[in-house]
Design an enzyme around this catalytic site. Sequence first.
Site, PDB file in Angstrom:
ATOM      1  N   LEU A 181       0.824  -1.216  -0.041  1.00 58.35           N
ATOM      2  CA  LEU A 181       0.105   0.050  -0.042  1.00 58.35           C
ATOM      3  C   LEU A 181       0.831   1.272   0.105  1.00 58.35           C
ATOM      4  CD1 LEU A 181      -2.739  -0.878   2.771  1.00 58.35           C
ATOM      5  CD2 LEU A 181      -2.683  -1.150   0.175  1.00 58.35           C
ATOM      6  N   GLY A 206       0.984   7.473   2.697  1.00 53.31           N
ATOM      7  CA  GLY A 206       0.797   6.146   3.645  1.00 53.31           C
ATOM      8  C   GLY A 206      -0.630   5.863   4.170  1.00 53.31           C
ATOM      9  N   ILE A 224       7.045  -2.092   3.026  1.00 52.07           N
ATOM     10  CA  ILE A 224       6.387  -3.321   2.903  1.00 52.07           C
ATOM     11  C   ILE A 224       6.857  -4.410   3.617  1.00 52.07           C
ATOM     12  CG2 ILE A 224       5.221  -4.957   0.996  1.00 52.07           C
ATOM     13  CD1 ILE A 224       4.500  -1.887   0.861  1.00 52.07           C
ATOM     14  N   ARG A 236      13.136  -6.786  42.936  1.00 55.20           N
ATOM     15  CA  ARG A 236      14.204  -5.687  43.112  1.00 55.20           C
ATOM     16  C   ARG A 236      13.992  -4.965  44.556  1.00 55.20           C
ATOM     17  NH1 ARG A 236      19.449  -3.755  41.350  1.00 55.20           N
ATOM     18  NH2 ARG A 236      19.414  -1.476  41.413  1.00 55.20           N
ATOM     19  N   GLN A 261       4.759   3.172  47.164  1.00 52.84           N
ATOM     20  CA  GLN A 261       3.525   3.597  46.430  1.00 52.84           C
ATOM     21  C   GLN A 261       3.581   4.276  45.055  1.00 52.84           C
ATOM     22  OE1 GLN A 261       1.772   6.782  48.852  1.00 52.84           O
ATOM     23  NE2 GLN A 261      -0.157   6.218  48.068  1.00 52.84           N
ATOM     24  N   GLY A 302      17.392   1.496  35.433  1.00 56.00           N
ATOM     25  CA  GLY A 302      18.700   1.475  34.615  1.00 56.00           C
ATOM     26  C   GLY A 302      18.754   0.090  33.940  1.00 56.00           C
ATOM     27  N   GLU A 359      -1.017  -0.102   9.950  1.00 58.36           N
ATOM     28  CA  GLU A 359      -2.675   0.032   9.776  1.00 58.36           C
ATOM     29  C   GLU A 359      -3.458   1.057   9.807  1.00 58.36           C
ATOM     30  OE1 GLU A 359      -3.850  -2.968   8.705  1.00 58.36           O
ATOM     31  OE2 GLU A 359      -2.394  -4.447   9.025  1.00 58.36           O
TER      32      GLU A 359
END
Length: 385
Positions: free
Chosen positions: A123, A129, A156, A266, A277, A338, A361
């Site tokens: 397309l 586009g 494509i 962790r 929190q 990190g 799409e």
Amino acid sequence: MASVQGYDVEVVEGVRRFVEREVLGKAQALEADEVYPSHIVKGLAGLGLFGICVPQVYGGLELDIPTYAKLMEELGYGWTTLNCFINGHCSASSILAKYGTEAQRTSLLPRMASGELRVAIALTEPSGGSDLQAIRTSATRLPDGTYRLRGNKIFITNGERAGAVVVLTRTGRGKSAFSLFVIEKGRAGFRVGAHARTMAHRHVDVTELNFDDVIVSADDLVGGVEGSGLAQMLDALETGRIAMAASAVGLARSALKSSVDYAAERSSFGQPIGQHQAIQGLLADMAAKTAAARALVHEAAQFKAQGQRSDMMAGMAKLFAGEVCAEVALNCVRIHGGSGFVSDFPAERYYREAPYFILTEGSNEIQRTVIARRLLKGDAQAIGL
């Protein structure tokens, strides 16, 4: 077929088991490997996934749209590269199954169902586009009844490895200006051009396709009648957008799980970071929005399965799921700190893959326009709003 919530449970469980066995915990290594994951593609073919949209009479699974969406979610949960191998091909097979001539269906669909023949959708062009009406590729009818195809397509997906393409071209003017042709490779003047270097999905070839005076026959015209190409493609794109939205939900689920696991493992300031929190707030929002996106995708799939015009519902599903996916992927990186910036952890891969579902799409900006125009026309009642 056993079903729940409108989809085929057995088929979905089979794909889930495949993803657990072949993909989960391996996606980072698969992506880093220089070797194309042929064994994964063969596995997808063995499950019949290249025949999702192919009628059973031609060797396909002929699954309904809710099941298709659920399959794409499970594949996306494992590695969204898998979705890229499947989705465009399924769009092409749905077009041929619904609109193709009997000769086209008989010749192409059995090979597509088995995965022997993979088909790409062509397309996008340098000049346009998401705006399909801006395309310039043309097919000019010649005195002998053949067509001369000229033009250039870009970005494509599977352009190199696909054995054929469904290409949208101009064959006239006005609303009936566009037609679809299905063209197998090997034609004089049909060649694969440059490969794009993408930020994710490195094993998915994204290429230019060049049509330099390619001679195609009337037998290659999808449906055998000019002027129906845009409607045929837009119909397939509605399903494709739902599939992409489902894929985004799968990626968001994976990013959420990775975040929850990392938050439990962790520690900082003497306790797991999941006890803070700030982290809890991120996780709660990620879970709620992922669940909402999944529900919207399911509703859009059910709507499309009923045979109704679905550009607004499909657009809403893609818009919301794509944006949620990007937000969840970013928050996954935040939670990893990190570690989210290095490829040892999947967080950085999620972050690279997520924008795909905003752009493909039909970009999300286009989806907003489609949704707003339908609302302004008073069509909200069509979806129960």
